[in-house]
Design a protein around this motif. Structure first.
Motif, short mmCIF file in Angstrom:
data_model
loop_
_atom_site.label_atom_id
_atom_site.label_comp_id
_atom_site.label_asym_id
_atom_site.label_seq_id
_atom_site.Cartn_x
_atom_site.Cartn_y
_atom_site.Cartn_z
N SER A 63 0.82 -1.22 0.00
CA SER A 63 0.00 0.00 0.00
C SER A 63 0.85 1.26 0.00
CB SER A 63 -0.94 0.01 1.21
OG SER A 63 -1.88 -1.02 1.10
N ALA A 64 1.91 1.27 0.80
CA ALA A 64 2.79 2.44 0.86
C ALA A 64 3.48 2.67 -0.48
CB ALA A 64 3.83 2.27 1.97
N LEU A 65 3.94 1.60 -1.10
CA LEU A 65 4.59 1.72 -2.41
C LEU A 65 3.61 2.25 -3.46
CD1 LEU A 65 6.73 -1.54 -2.49
CD2 LEU A 65 7.59 0.81 -2.33
N GLU A 66 2.39 1.73 -3.43
CA GLU A 66 1.40 2.20 -4.39
C GLU A 66 1.06 3.67 -4.18
OE1 GLU A 66 -1.71 -0.71 -3.86
OE2 GLU A 66 -0.65 -2.20 -5.10
N GLU A 67 0.98 4.09 -2.93
CA GLU A 67 0.73 5.50 -2.65
C GLU A 67 1.88 6.37 -3.14
OE1 GLU A 67 -0.16 8.50 1.07
OE2 GLU A 67 -0.60 6.38 1.33
N ALA A 68 3.07 5.80 -3.17
CA ALA A 68 4.25 6.54 -3.65
C ALA A 68 4.39 6.46 -5.17
CB ALA A 68 5.51 5.98 -2.98
N GLY A 69 3.42 5.83 -5.85
CA GLY A 69 3.47 5.74 -7.30
C GLY A 69 4.33 4.60 -7.80
N SER A 70 4.43 3.56 -7.02
CA SER A 70 5.30 2.43 -7.34
C SER A 70 4.54 1.13 -7.10
CB SER A 70 6.55 2.51 -6.45
OG SER A 70 7.43 1.44 -6.69
N GLY A 71 5.28 0.09 -6.81
CA GLY A 71 4.67 -1.19 -6.51
C GLY A 71 5.74 -2.21 -6.15
N LEU A 72 5.31 -3.39 -5.84
CA LEU A 72 6.24 -4.45 -5.45
C LEU A 72 7.24 -4.77 -6.56
CD1 LEU A 72 3.74 -6.80 -3.61
CD2 LEU A 72 5.54 -5.42 -2.55
N ARG A 77 15.45 -4.30 -2.52
CA ARG A 77 16.03 -4.86 -1.29
C ARG A 77 14.94 -5.07 -0.27
NH1 ARG A 77 20.54 -5.60 1.48
NH2 ARG A 77 21.91 -4.55 0.04
N THR A 78 15.01 -6.22 0.41
CA THR A 78 14.16 -6.46 1.57
C THR A 78 15.04 -6.79 2.76
OG1 THR A 78 13.85 -8.82 1.09
CG2 THR A 78 12.23 -7.31 0.18
N ALA A 102 9.95 -9.67 -8.63
CA ALA A 102 11.01 -8.66 -8.57
C ALA A 102 12.36 -9.26 -8.19
CB ALA A 102 10.64 -7.55 -7.59
N ARG A 103 12.34 -10.33 -7.42
CA ARG A 103 13.55 -11.02 -6.95
C ARG A 103 14.60 -10.04 -6.38
NH1 ARG A 103 15.61 -15.37 -11.00
NH2 ARG A 103 17.00 -15.62 -9.24
N PRO A 104 14.21 -9.25 -5.37
CA PRO A 104 15.16 -8.30 -4.77
C PRO A 104 16.21 -9.03 -3.94
CG PRO A 104 13.14 -8.37 -3.50
CD PRO A 104 12.91 -9.22 -4.71
N ILE A 123 9.50 -5.75 8.61
CA ILE A 123 10.09 -5.78 7.27
C ILE A 123 10.41 -4.36 6.83
CG2 ILE A 123 9.77 -6.52 4.87
CD1 ILE A 123 9.25 -8.91 6.51
N GLU A 124 11.56 -4.20 6.19
CA GLU A 124 11.93 -2.94 5.53
C GLU A 124 12.18 -3.25 4.06
OE1 GLU A 124 15.57 -1.64 7.34
OE2 GLU A 124 14.56 -0.81 9.08
N VAL A 125 11.85 -2.31 3.19
CA VAL A 125 12.19 -2.47 1.78
C VAL A 125 12.69 -1.17 1.20
CG1 VAL A 125 10.41 -4.26 1.48
CG2 VAL A 125 9.95 -1.96 0.70
N ASP A 126 13.50 -1.31 0.17
CA ASP A 126 13.92 -0.20 -0.68
C ASP A 126 13.43 -0.51 -2.08
OD1 ASP A 126 15.36 0.95 1.46
OD2 ASP A 126 17.16 -0.16 0.93
N ALA A 127 12.97 0.51 -2.77
CA ALA A 127 12.49 0.34 -4.15
C ALA A 127 13.07 1.45 -5.01
CB ALA A 127 10.97 0.37 -4.20
N VAL A 128 13.25 1.14 -6.28
CA VAL A 128 13.68 2.11 -7.26
C VAL A 128 12.70 2.02 -8.42
CG1 VAL A 128 15.51 2.85 -8.83
CG2 VAL A 128 16.09 1.93 -6.58
#
Length: 133
Positions: A63-72, A77-78, A102-104, A123-128
């Motif tokens: 949900s947070a990623l989608e709100e940021a205009g992204s996704g899984l 990185r996880t 995605a295989r992070p 859990i923490e994640v980084d996305a690009v």
């Protein structure tokens, strides 16, 4: 840079008290902070079940990623943080459903405890957000 910084909230009142965000997007980079297995009312989900708790963490992250205009799909990185390293297989089994495409890269670690003793995982994640190819 300040114009390019977007704070993502999930409504936790501690965000303004302590000074943190669920996620922060700067340009193409999104960091999602330690995400606990809680519902919208702050109650722990899946008490005693690391698989259910891991899934809840990833639902909040999604949900947070989608709100940021992204996704899984954009996760690179996880970090799976456990209170009992022996739970790693069940946590990773739950993680797989969210990260298989995605295989992070991943880090699995154990700590002595979380703020809430009902939590078995955070859990923490980084996305690009990828540029068009």
């Amino acid at each position: 840079m300040a114009d390019n910084r977007r704070l993502i909230s999930n409504g936790n009142p501690m965000e303004t008290i302590v000074g943190f965000s669920r996620a922060v997007r700067v340009g193409q980079f999104i960091a999602v902070g330690g995400t606990a297995p809680v519902d919208k009312n702050g109650n722990t989900v899946g008490v005693g079940d690391v698989f259910v708790q891991t899934k809840q963490c990833f639902e909040i992250i999604k949900s947070a990623l989608e709100e940021a205009g992204s996704g899984l799909r954009d996760v690179v990185r996880t970090r799976v943080i456990l209170t009992d390293i022996d739970n790693w297989q069940r946590a990773i089994e739950a993680r797989k459903a969210y990260c298989l495409d995605a295989r992070p890269v991943d880090t699995i670690m154990a700590i002595s405890r979380f703020v809430n003793p009902e939590w078995l995982v955070e859990i923490e994640v980084d996305a690009v957000v990828a540029e068009p190819i």
